[in-house]
Design an enzyme around this catalytic site. Structure first.
Site, PDB file in Angstrom:
ATOM      1  N   GLU A  10       0.881  -1.302  -0.026  1.00 58.96           N
ATOM      2  CA  GLU A  10       0.165  -0.027   0.147  1.00 58.96           C
ATOM      3  C   GLU A  10       0.696   1.383  -0.155  1.00 58.96           C
ATOM      4  O   GLU A  10       0.306   2.266  -0.168  1.00 58.96           O
ATOM      5  CB  GLU A  10      -0.990   0.150   1.141  1.00 58.96           C
ATOM      6  N   TYR A 202      -2.299  -1.165  -4.224  1.00 57.66           N
ATOM      7  CA  TYR A 202      -3.260  -0.454  -3.454  1.00 57.66           C
ATOM      8  C   TYR A 202      -4.424  -1.310  -2.896  1.00 57.66           C
ATOM      9  O   TYR A 202      -5.660  -0.801  -2.579  1.00 57.66           O
ATOM     10  CB  TYR A 202      -3.513   0.877  -3.851  1.00 57.66           C
ATOM     11  N   ARG A 203      -4.446  -2.746  -3.082  1.00 60.04           N
ATOM     12  CA  ARG A 203      -5.365  -3.443  -2.827  1.00 60.04           C
ATOM     13  C   ARG A 203      -6.760  -3.196  -3.237  1.00 60.04           C
ATOM     14  O   ARG A 203      -7.711  -3.778  -2.729  1.00 60.04           O
ATOM     15  CB  ARG A 203      -5.823  -3.302  -0.965  1.00 60.04           C
ATOM     16  N   LEU A 204      -6.520  -2.901  -4.535  1.00 61.04           N
ATOM     17  CA  LEU A 204      -7.789  -2.799  -5.333  1.00 61.04           C
ATOM     18  C   LEU A 204      -7.537  -3.823  -6.524  1.00 61.04           C
ATOM     19  O   LEU A 204      -7.700  -3.978  -7.630  1.00 61.04           O
ATOM     20  CB  LEU A 204      -7.537  -1.328  -6.364  1.00 61.04           C
ATOM     21  N   HIS A 205      -7.863  -4.910  -5.642  1.00 60.27           N
ATOM     22  CA  HIS A 205      -7.704  -6.333  -6.371  1.00 60.27           C
ATOM     23  C   HIS A 205      -8.891  -6.687  -7.118  1.00 60.27           C
ATOM     24  O   HIS A 205     -10.192  -6.182  -7.268  1.00 60.27           O
ATOM     25  CB  HIS A 205      -7.731  -7.618  -5.404  1.00 60.27           C
TER      26      HIS A 205
END
Length: 226
Positions: A10, A202-205
């Site tokens: 992140e 950024y964990r926008l998987h």
């Protein structure tokens, strides 16, 4: 890292891996079995060991969860309501007893090298004796002997007891094929839900899930928020 700074993706301080930008390609897939097979094939080329390893989650009679790593040993090729994921085990083990009492389970495949995971939930059934015989015959002889020697999940007084049992079974089957023990067979998990996950910055998987109410109806798919 304990006692030091742990960098997170992140923070943005990481390198995008090859193929990450193309991760959206799988979102257009319509066949979860075909997509699973494609991802497994890629994992076989990139994972350092056991790309067919999967976490198997069950519950006991109190509803307490249990999870352990097992190996996927079969994925049915032919379409149909019984198509599923196959694994083998000792039928007296804790996992087998839990599956017999509550024939629903979940699987998780995680391939760090590909930044991917697959979650599976479904209904359990037993493989046929012929299937179990065929797979058992393919196992290394030492594993076959081990299947006769171990009271899986039960108390072991000492390592010497296990080694003594192994020696007894080696003598018993000396000069002959090792037959499949009656307490050793397999299960087939027929999925009602399969979710594909691909890591993104950024964990926008990316998440794609296939669901169906029963095994004899069509899949419905949708993307999920990460």
């Amino acid at each position: 890292m304990i006692g030091g700074e742990v960098k997170s993706k992140e923070d943005g301080n990481f390198k995008t891996e090859p193929g990450q930008a193309a991760s959206e390609d799988f979102l257009g897939a319509d066949d979860p079995f075909a997509l699973f097979s494609a991802w497994l094939t890629e994992a076989e080329a990139s994972e350092p060991a056991d790309p067919n390893a999967m976490a198997l989650a069950t519950v006991d009679q109190r509803g307490m969860p249990n999870v352990r790593m097992v190996l996927l040993k079969g994925l049915d090729d032919e379409a149909g309501p019984d198509r599923g994921f196959v694994f083998y085990t000792n039928l007296t083990s804790a996992k087998s007893q839990e599956l017999k009492a509550h024939p629903q389970a979940a699987l998780l495949f995680h391939w760090k090298s590909l930044q991917r995971q697959i979650r599976v939930r479904g209904i359990l059934s037993s493989v046929t004796p012929d299937e179990a015989d065929a797979y058992f015959a393919m196992r290394p002889r030492g594993s076959q002997i081990g299947a006769w020697s171990s009271d899986q999940s039960r108390r072991l007084p000492s390592r010497e007891v296990l080694e003594s049992r192994v020696a007894e079974q080696e003598a018993r089957f000396s000069g002959s094929d090792v037959a499949r023990p009656p307490h050793w067979s397999g299960f087939r998990l027929v999925p009602l839900e399969i979710e594909f996950w691909h890591e993104r910055p950024y964990r926008l998987h990316d998440r794609l899930v296939f669901r169906r109410a029963t095994a004899d109806v069509e899949w419905h798919k949708q993307c999920l928020f990460p």
